[in-house]
Design a protein around this motif. Structure first.
Motif, PDB file in Angstrom:
ATOM      1  N   GLN A 135       1.060  -0.995   0.039  1.00  0.00           N
ATOM      2  CA  GLN A 135      -0.296  -0.199  -0.159  1.00  0.00           C
ATOM      3  C   GLN A 135       1.059   1.107   0.204  1.00  0.00           C
ATOM      4  O   GLN A 135       1.622   1.464   0.695  1.00  0.00           O
ATOM      5  CB  GLN A 135      -0.812   0.510   1.631  1.00  0.00           C
ATOM      6  N   TRP A 136       1.327   1.676  -1.330  1.00  0.00           N
ATOM      7  CA  TRP A 136       1.910   2.731  -1.297  1.00  0.00           C
ATOM      8  C   TRP A 136       1.774   4.102  -0.121  1.00  0.00           C
ATOM      9  O   TRP A 136       0.374   4.622  -0.989  1.00  0.00           O
ATOM     10  CB  TRP A 136       2.004   2.943  -2.858  1.00  0.00           C
ATOM     11  N   LEU A 137       2.635   4.500  -0.114  1.00  0.00           N
ATOM     12  CA  LEU A 137       1.849   6.016   0.696  1.00  0.00           C
ATOM     13  C   LEU A 137       1.768   7.528  -0.565  1.00  0.00           C
ATOM     14  O   LEU A 137       1.907   7.164  -1.108  1.00  0.00           O
ATOM     15  CB  LEU A 137       3.646   6.645   1.990  1.00  0.00           C
ATOM     16  N   THR A 138       0.864   7.579   0.768  1.00  0.00           N
ATOM     17  CA  THR A 138       0.436   9.239  -0.303  1.00  0.00           C
ATOM     18  C   THR A 138       1.743  10.224  -0.066  1.00  0.00           C
ATOM     19  O   THR A 138       2.672  10.118   0.385  1.00  0.00           O
ATOM     20  CB  THR A 138      -0.621  10.202   0.298  1.00  0.00           C
ATOM     21  N   ARG A 139       1.252  11.037  -0.717  1.00  0.00           N
ATOM     22  CA  ARG A 139       2.644  12.138  -0.400  1.00  0.00           C
ATOM     23  C   ARG A 139       2.306  13.369   0.391  1.00  0.00           C
ATOM     24  O   ARG A 139       4.216  13.154   1.516  1.00  0.00           O
ATOM     25  CB  ARG A 139       1.798  13.746  -1.543  1.00  0.00           C
ATOM     26  N   ARG A 156       5.559  13.145   3.562  1.00  0.00           N
ATOM     27  CA  ARG A 156       5.981  13.877   3.400  1.00  0.00           C
ATOM     28  C   ARG A 156       6.508  13.416   5.314  1.00  0.00           C
ATOM     29  O   ARG A 156       7.340  14.322   6.000  1.00  0.00           O
ATOM     30  CB  ARG A 156       5.212  15.253   3.290  1.00  0.00           C
ATOM     31  N   ALA A 157       5.724  13.170   5.937  1.00  0.00           N
ATOM     32  CA  ALA A 157       5.830  12.558   7.460  1.00  0.00           C
ATOM     33  C   ALA A 157       7.009  12.022   7.686  1.00  0.00           C
ATOM     34  O   ALA A 157       7.410  11.986   9.011  1.00  0.00           O
ATOM     35  CB  ALA A 157       4.413  11.984   7.818  1.00  0.00           C
ATOM     36  N   TRP A 158       6.437  10.625   6.709  1.00  0.00           N
ATOM     37  CA  TRP A 158       7.882   9.836   6.807  1.00  0.00           C
ATOM     38  C   TRP A 158       9.464  10.563   7.140  1.00  0.00           C
ATOM     39  O   TRP A 158       9.892  10.211   7.840  1.00  0.00           O
ATOM     40  CB  TRP A 158       8.294   8.318   6.531  1.00  0.00           C
ATOM     41  N   LEU A 159       9.273  11.216   6.082  1.00  0.00           N
ATOM     42  CA  LEU A 159      10.784  12.130   5.643  1.00  0.00           C
ATOM     43  C   LEU A 159      11.161  12.509   7.201  1.00  0.00           C
ATOM     44  O   LEU A 159      12.656  12.525   7.318  1.00  0.00           O
ATOM     45  CB  LEU A 159      11.086  12.621   4.311  1.00  0.00           C
ATOM     46  N   THR A 160      10.201  13.681   7.585  1.00  0.00           N
ATOM     47  CA  THR A 160      10.331  14.245   8.411  1.00  0.00           C
ATOM     48  C   THR A 160      11.051  13.666   9.810  1.00  0.00           C
ATOM     49  O   THR A 160      12.004  14.386  10.680  1.00  0.00           O
ATOM     50  CB  THR A 160       8.958  15.225   9.145  1.00  0.00           C
TER      51      THR A 160
END
Length: 172
Positions: A6-10, A14-18
């Motif tokens: 289940q691919w991440l939404t944009r 952004r939350a994950w990269l933060t």
């Protein structure tokens, strides 16, 4: 057959990269302050402060490893360095020789006392003062849930260390 993820939404990306950016950046920022004030890095401080905050300034090595989120190998290397500096002593647990206790020496207590004020100021500067008390507790609640999924042993040690603190009381 494996299903597609289940691919991440944009927004999720952004939350994950933060979070990932914070996880990578925070130890560097904290270590820079600690090196300047006390000549130690963030991992060293976590080890010493964990021992310092226990009754009799003694802790089982396995609990210490869980508390600092480090491997036994990394912790053992750090403790050897600290023993050579006279900051800690390792010894078999007198009640159960299968465990190794780590005790803080007076020199180790002095290092913590020197490092703690600047460390607390830096933690306040980069987190508490940025978020405020309420949001800091909300963040703690959210991160506690993630920690439970990532490393439940660390969460268990935190729960044991702070039995009077229920972060989930701040969900709202």
């Amino acid at each position: 057959m494996t299903s597609d993820p289940q691919w991440l939404t944009r927004e999720e990306i952004r939350a994950w990269l933060t979070l990932a950016g914070l996880v990578e950046s925070l130890p560097t920022v904290l270590s820079a302050q600690l090196k300047q004030d006390a000549g130690i890095n963030n991992f060293d401080y976590m080890v010493l402060s964990c021992i310092s905050d226990t009754p009799h300034q003694t802790v089982h090595m396995s609990d210490l490893a869980a508390f600092v989120g480090g491997s036994i190998s990394r912790l053992s290397h750090t403790l050897t360095k600290m023993e050579n500096r006279g900051w800690v002593r390792r010894r078999p647990d007198t009640d159960n020789g299968r465990f190794t206790e780590v005790a803080l020496t007076q020199e180790g207590k002095d290092v913590v006392a020197q490092a703690a004020p600047g460390h607390v100021r830096e933690v306040r500067r980069v987190m508490i003062d940025v978020l405020g008390h309420s949001q800091t507790l909300q963040l703690g609640t959210l991160l506690d849930q993630v920690l439970a999924a990532v490393n439940p042993d660390v969460q268990r040690v935190f729960d044991e260390r702070f039995p009077d603190v229920d972060l989930h009381a701040y969900d709202g």
